[in-house]
Design a protein around this motif. Structure first.
Motif, PDB file in Angstrom:
ATOM      1  N   LEU A   1       0.854  -1.197   0.000  1.00  0.00           N
ATOM      2  CA  LEU A   1       0.000   0.000   0.000  1.00  0.00           C
ATOM      3  C   LEU A   1       0.889   1.247   0.000  1.00  0.00           C
ATOM      4  CD1 LEU A   1      -3.117   0.653   0.312  1.00  0.00           C
ATOM      5  CD2 LEU A   1      -2.590   1.061   2.702  1.00  0.00           C
ATOM      6  N   GLY A   2       0.788   2.043  -1.064  1.00  0.00           N
ATOM      7  CA  GLY A   2       1.621   3.242  -1.164  1.00  0.00           C
ATOM      8  C   GLY A   2       1.066   4.387  -0.340  1.00  0.00           C
ATOM      9  N   GLU A   3       1.907   5.393  -0.189  1.00  0.00           N
ATOM     10  CA  GLU A   3       1.540   6.546   0.621  1.00  0.00           C
ATOM     11  C   GLU A   3       0.273   7.221   0.085  1.00  0.00           C
ATOM     12  OE1 GLU A   3       4.777   9.395   0.900  1.00  0.00           O
ATOM     13  OE2 GLU A   3       3.334  11.005   1.239  1.00  0.00           O
ATOM     14  N   PHE A   4       0.213   7.339  -1.243  1.00  0.00           N
ATOM     15  CA  PHE A   4      -0.918   8.019  -1.862  1.00  0.00           C
ATOM     16  C   PHE A   4      -2.234   7.279  -1.586  1.00  0.00           C
ATOM     17  CE2 PHE A   4      -3.795   8.829  -5.396  1.00  0.00           C
ATOM     18  CZ  PHE A   4      -3.827  10.217  -5.406  1.00  0.00           C
ATOM     19  N   ASP A   5      -2.198   5.942  -1.830  1.00  0.00           N
ATOM     20  CA  ASP A   5      -3.401   5.121  -1.607  1.00  0.00           C
ATOM     21  C   ASP A   5      -3.815   5.142  -0.150  1.00  0.00           C
ATOM     22  OD1 ASP A   5      -3.585   4.306  -4.247  1.00  0.00           O
ATOM     23  OD2 ASP A   5      -2.084   2.729  -3.930  1.00  0.00           O
ATOM     24  N   LEU A   6      -2.798   5.081   0.702  1.00  0.00           N
ATOM     25  CA  LEU A   6      -3.053   5.073   2.138  1.00  0.00           C
ATOM     26  C   LEU A   6      -3.785   6.343   2.587  1.00  0.00           C
ATOM     27  CD1 LEU A   6      -0.057   4.062   4.354  1.00  0.00           C
ATOM     28  CD2 LEU A   6      -1.597   5.859   5.070  1.00  0.00           C
ATOM     29  N   ILE A   7      -3.313   7.466   2.104  1.00  0.00           N
ATOM     30  CA  ILE A   7      -3.962   8.739   2.458  1.00  0.00           C
ATOM     31  C   ILE A   7      -5.369   8.785   1.869  1.00  0.00           C
ATOM     32  CG2 ILE A   7      -3.875  11.248   2.171  1.00  0.00           C
ATOM     33  CD1 ILE A   7      -0.748  10.873   2.018  1.00  0.00           C
ATOM     34  N   ALA A   8      -5.479   8.366   0.612  1.00  0.00           N
ATOM     35  CA  ALA A   8      -6.791   8.410  -0.054  1.00  0.00           C
ATOM     36  C   ALA A   8      -7.782   7.499   0.670  1.00  0.00           C
ATOM     37  CB  ALA A   8      -6.646   7.991  -1.515  1.00  0.00           C
ATOM     38  N   ARG A   9      -7.325   6.319   1.076  1.00  0.00           N
ATOM     39  CA  ARG A   9      -8.245   5.352   1.659  1.00  0.00           C
ATOM     40  C   ARG A   9      -8.601   5.648   3.112  1.00  0.00           C
ATOM     41  NH1 ARG A   9      -6.712  -0.757   0.585  1.00  0.00           N
ATOM     42  NH2 ARG A   9      -6.435   0.188  -1.465  1.00  0.00           N
ATOM     43  N   TYR A  10      -7.610   6.109   3.881  1.00  0.00           N
ATOM     44  CA  TYR A  10      -7.843   6.200   5.324  1.00  0.00           C
ATOM     45  C   TYR A  10      -7.902   7.616   5.885  1.00  0.00           C
ATOM     46  CZ  TYR A  10      -7.138   1.226   5.203  1.00  0.00           C
ATOM     47  OH  TYR A  10      -7.266  -0.098   4.913  1.00  0.00           O
ATOM     48  N   PHE A  11      -7.362   8.564   5.176  1.00  0.00           N
ATOM     49  CA  PHE A  11      -7.276   9.896   5.778  1.00  0.00           C
ATOM     50  C   PHE A  11      -7.934  10.982   4.933  1.00  0.00           C
ATOM     51  CE2 PHE A  11      -3.723   7.454   7.601  1.00  0.00           C
ATOM     52  CZ  PHE A  11      -4.163   7.458   8.917  1.00  0.00           C
ATOM     53  N   THR A  12      -8.839  10.568   4.049  1.00  0.00           N
ATOM     54  CA  THR A  12      -9.566  11.554   3.268  1.00  0.00           C
ATOM     55  C   THR A  12     -11.045  11.480   3.644  1.00  0.00           C
ATOM     56  OG1 THR A  12      -7.985  11.250   1.475  1.00  0.00           O
ATOM     57  CG2 THR A  12     -10.034  12.391   0.927  1.00  0.00           C
ATOM     58  N   PRO A  13     -11.509  12.453   4.432  1.00  0.00           N
ATOM     59  CA  PRO A  13     -12.906  12.424   4.859  1.00  0.00           C
ATOM     60  C   PRO A  13     -13.846  12.478   3.655  1.00  0.00           C
ATOM     61  CG  PRO A  13     -11.643  14.018   6.138  1.00  0.00           C
ATOM     62  CD  PRO A  13     -10.769  13.584   4.995  1.00  0.00           C
ATOM     63  N   GLY A  14     -14.974  11.826   3.756  1.00  0.00           N
ATOM     64  CA  GLY A  14     -15.933  11.788   2.651  1.00  0.00           C
ATOM     65  C   GLY A  14     -16.519  13.150   2.331  1.00  0.00           C
ATOM     66  N   ALA A  15     -16.770  13.910   3.355  1.00  0.00           N
ATOM     67  CA  ALA A  15     -17.401  15.216   3.137  1.00  0.00           C
ATOM     68  C   ALA A  15     -16.936  16.179   4.222  1.00  0.00           C
ATOM     69  CB  ALA A  15     -18.913  15.074   3.187  1.00  0.00           C
ATOM     70  N   TYR A  16     -16.923  17.429   3.858  1.00  0.00           N
ATOM     71  CA  TYR A  16     -16.550  18.469   4.820  1.00  0.00           C
ATOM     72  C   TYR A  16     -17.716  19.411   5.054  1.00  0.00           C
ATOM     73  CZ  TYR A  16     -11.535  17.381   4.352  1.00  0.00           C
ATOM     74  OH  TYR A  16     -10.309  16.795   4.391  1.00  0.00           O
ATOM     75  N   ALA A  17     -17.700  20.049   6.227  1.00  0.00           N
ATOM     76  CA  ALA A  17     -18.633  21.147   6.473  1.00  0.00           C
ATOM     77  C   ALA A  17     -18.207  22.319   5.578  1.00  0.00           C
ATOM     78  CB  ALA A  17     -18.592  21.537   7.949  1.00  0.00           C
ATOM     79  N   PRO A  18     -19.115  23.276   5.348  1.00  0.00           N
ATOM     80  CA  PRO A  18     -18.813  24.376   4.408  1.00  0.00           C
ATOM     81  C   PRO A  18     -17.631  25.253   4.820  1.00  0.00           C
ATOM     82  CG  PRO A  18     -21.153  24.352   5.011  1.00  0.00           C
ATOM     83  CD  PRO A  18     -20.492  23.320   5.844  1.00  0.00           C
ATOM     84  N   ASP A  19     -17.198  25.172   6.093  1.00  0.00           N
ATOM     85  CA  ASP A  19     -16.074  26.026   6.498  1.00  0.00           C
ATOM     86  C   ASP A  19     -14.726  25.483   6.005  1.00  0.00           C
ATOM     87  OD1 ASP A  19     -15.795  23.904   8.236  1.00  0.00           O
ATOM     88  OD2 ASP A  19     -15.977  25.095  10.075  1.00  0.00           O
ATOM     89  N   VAL A  20     -14.727  24.283   5.410  1.00  0.00           N
ATOM     90  CA  VAL A  20     -13.496  23.769   4.790  1.00  0.00           C
ATOM     91  C   VAL A  20     -13.579  24.052   3.294  1.00  0.00           C
ATOM     92  CG1 VAL A  20     -12.079  21.742   4.310  1.00  0.00           C
ATOM     93  CG2 VAL A  20     -13.199  21.996   6.546  1.00  0.00           C
ATOM     94  N   LEU A  21     -12.818  25.064   2.859  1.00  0.00           N
ATOM     95  CA  LEU A  21     -12.850  25.450   1.447  1.00  0.00           C
ATOM     96  C   LEU A  21     -11.965  24.511   0.637  1.00  0.00           C
ATOM     97  CD1 LEU A  21     -12.635  29.311   2.051  1.00  0.00           C
ATOM     98  CD2 LEU A  21     -14.669  27.864   1.865  1.00  0.00           C
ATOM     99  N   LEU A  22     -10.925  23.980   1.286  1.00  0.00           N
ATOM    100  CA  LEU A  22     -10.039  23.004   0.646  1.00  0.00           C
ATOM    101  C   LEU A  22      -9.485  22.097   1.744  1.00  0.00           C
ATOM    102  CD1 LEU A  22      -8.886  22.328  -2.155  1.00  0.00           C
ATOM    103  CD2 LEU A  22      -6.988  23.885  -1.648  1.00  0.00           C
ATOM    104  N   GLY A  23      -9.653  20.793   1.575  1.00  0.00           N
ATOM    105  CA  GLY A  23      -9.217  19.845   2.604  1.00  0.00           C
ATOM    106  C   GLY A  23      -8.064  18.982   2.140  1.00  0.00           C
ATOM    107  N   VAL A  24      -8.030  17.724   2.574  1.00  0.00           N
ATOM    108  CA  VAL A  24      -6.942  16.804   2.218  1.00  0.00           C
ATOM    109  C   VAL A  24      -6.831  16.677   0.697  1.00  0.00           C
ATOM    110  CG1 VAL A  24      -6.243  14.368   2.244  1.00  0.00           C
ATOM    111  CG2 VAL A  24      -7.061  15.452   4.351  1.00  0.00           C
ATOM    112  N   GLY A  25      -5.609  16.680   0.192  1.00  0.00           N
ATOM    113  CA  GLY A  25      -5.396  16.421  -1.230  1.00  0.00           C
ATOM    114  C   GLY A  25      -4.648  17.510  -1.963  1.00  0.00           C
ATOM    115  N   ASP A  26      -4.537  18.670  -1.381  1.00  0.00           N
ATOM    116  CA  ASP A  26      -3.776  19.733  -2.050  1.00  0.00           C
ATOM    117  C   ASP A  26      -2.518  20.026  -1.219  1.00  0.00           C
ATOM    118  OD1 ASP A  26      -3.226  22.212  -3.672  1.00  0.00           O
ATOM    119  OD2 ASP A  26      -5.224  21.692  -4.418  1.00  0.00           O
ATOM    120  N   ASP A  27      -1.853  21.118  -1.511  1.00  0.00           N
ATOM    121  CA  ASP A  27      -0.632  21.420  -0.770  1.00  0.00           C
ATOM    122  C   ASP A  27      -0.916  21.944   0.629  1.00  0.00           C
ATOM    123  OD1 ASP A  27       1.436  20.651  -2.556  1.00  0.00           O
ATOM    124  OD2 ASP A  27       0.787  22.280  -3.856  1.00  0.00           O
ATOM    125  N   ALA A  28      -2.078  22.508   0.809  1.00  0.00           N
ATOM    126  CA  ALA A  28      -2.466  23.002   2.127  1.00  0.00           C
ATOM    127  C   ALA A  28      -3.984  23.122   2.174  1.00  0.00           C
ATOM    128  CB  ALA A  28      -1.809  24.361   2.398  1.00  0.00           C
TER     129      ALA A  28
END
Ligand code: ADP
Ligand code: MG
Length: 327
Positions: A1-28
């Motif tokens: 399991l690579g780092e990318f898959d691991l983050i995508a599978r376990y550390f990427t929330p399905g949905a965010y509240a509207p106060d998160v304009l950008l969450g996991v997956g970008d540079d910040a």
């Protein structure tokens, strides 16, 4: 399991509240701070063998990593909203990561905080969570505002976590399974007092959370507030589990010096104490008055009105004496 898959599978929330304009997956991450609020930030790192025994379950490690950070925001009277996670682990054991992530998301969901980013690296097991929250611009709690005459209050039952740790470290025989379970639970799963922190935001004169031991942490509050304190030892909330397992003297020592409680220690002007009581009753959290702030800079302990000397041996990572051993 690579780092990318691991983050995508376990550390990427399905949905965010509207106060998160950008969450996991970008540079910040990009987060919205509403008008009238201030951003409150804290970070806490926990390391295997120092902050938790190396055989701690992934679920308990994740719980602790987030809970200790929630507790810091509770001590500010802030509402936790977002967190980032730096996960350093020796290998990518998928079963371990799955259990870690499940436990982390469970606690996050309970307090409605959102995982918005992080870092995943290889190395000795240590977990760092940075937490971000909001507090009304008109005021937040600090360690600084206590005044002579204020009541010193502690939430919950300090000492039980230290009792749990003691059980882990030594083969204590003839302990009732129920008491043992209760103490271990307090060590592995401290309850961050977020709701209490919110309620006392406009009532308390000073506050902090207890991580290193009640006496040591009270000393920090006293120092920050340029005050001393009187503590009535008989007022400390009694723990049936501690008393039955360790006896009265050691129970008291755990309450005063044991770390890892993550209870709130706060001060309140006497005329506001009834409001604090009402707030605590609403939340079904015990809040116990244990002493008074006084002029000066000493902490003086009393047992039934008689002054007693208590050694202060709280946790300090870099101390030469005192408690700084690894688990
Ligand atoms: P970068 O190289 O730009 O720092 P990474 O490849 O480390 O980005 O991470 C990719 C994305 O995944 C980022 O949005 C980062 O915040 C997120 N991320 C990495 N590790 C974790 C983690 N353990 N938990 C949550 N988010 C993470
Ligand atoms: Mg980048």
């Amino acid at each position: 399991l690579g780092e990318f898959d691991l983050i995508a599978r376990y550390f990427t929330p399905g949905a965010y509240a509207p106060d998160v304009l950008l969450g996991v997956g970008d540079d910040a991450a990009v987060l919205e701070v509403p008008a009238g609020y201030r951003l409150v930030a804290a970070v806490d790192t926990i390391i295997a063998g120092i902050h938790f025994p190396i055989d701690t379950t992934a679920a308990n490690i994740a719980y602790r990593a987030l809970a200790v950070n929630l507790s810091d925001l509770a001590a500010m009277g802030a509402q936790p909203r977002w967190f980032t996670l730096s996960l350093c682990m020796p290998d990518a054991n998928e079963a371990w990561i799955a259990e870690f992530a499940r436990s982390l998301q469970e606690l996050a969901a309970h307090y409605r905080v959102q995982l918005v980013g992080g870092d995943t690296v290889k190395g000795p097991l240590n977990i760092s969570v940075q937490i971000l929250g909001l507090v009304e611009a008109d005021g937040w709690l600090t360690r600084r505002g206590a005044q002579a005459g204020d009541v010193v209050v502690v939430s919950g039952v300090p000492g039980e976590a230290a009792g749990g740790l003691q059980l882990l470290q030594s083969a204590t025989t003839s302990v009732s399974a129920l008491h043992q379970q209760a103490l271990l639970e307090r060590f592995y799963r401290p309850t961050p007092r977020v709701e209490l922190g919110r309620k006392i935001r406009s009532l308390a004169s000073a506050a902090m959370d207890i991580s290193d031991g009640l006496l040591t942490d009270l000393r920090k509050l006293c120092h920050a507030s340029s005050c001393g304190a009187l503590l009535n030892l008989e007022s400390l909330p009694a723990s049936p589990a501690l008393l039955a397992t360790f006896g009265a003297a050691q129970a008291e020592q755990f309450a005063l010096q044991g770390g890892d409680d993550y209870e709130l220690l706060f001060t309140v002007a006497p005329q506001r104490w009834v409001q604090v009581q009402a707030a605590a009753a609403d939340l079904a959290i015990i809040c116990t008055p244990i002493g008074r702030m006084v002029a000066g800079q000493q902490i003086q302990c009393f047992r039934q009105g008689i002054p007693v000397v208590v050694q202060d041996n709280g946790y300090d990572h870099f101390a030469n004496s005192g408690r700084s051993h690894a688990l």
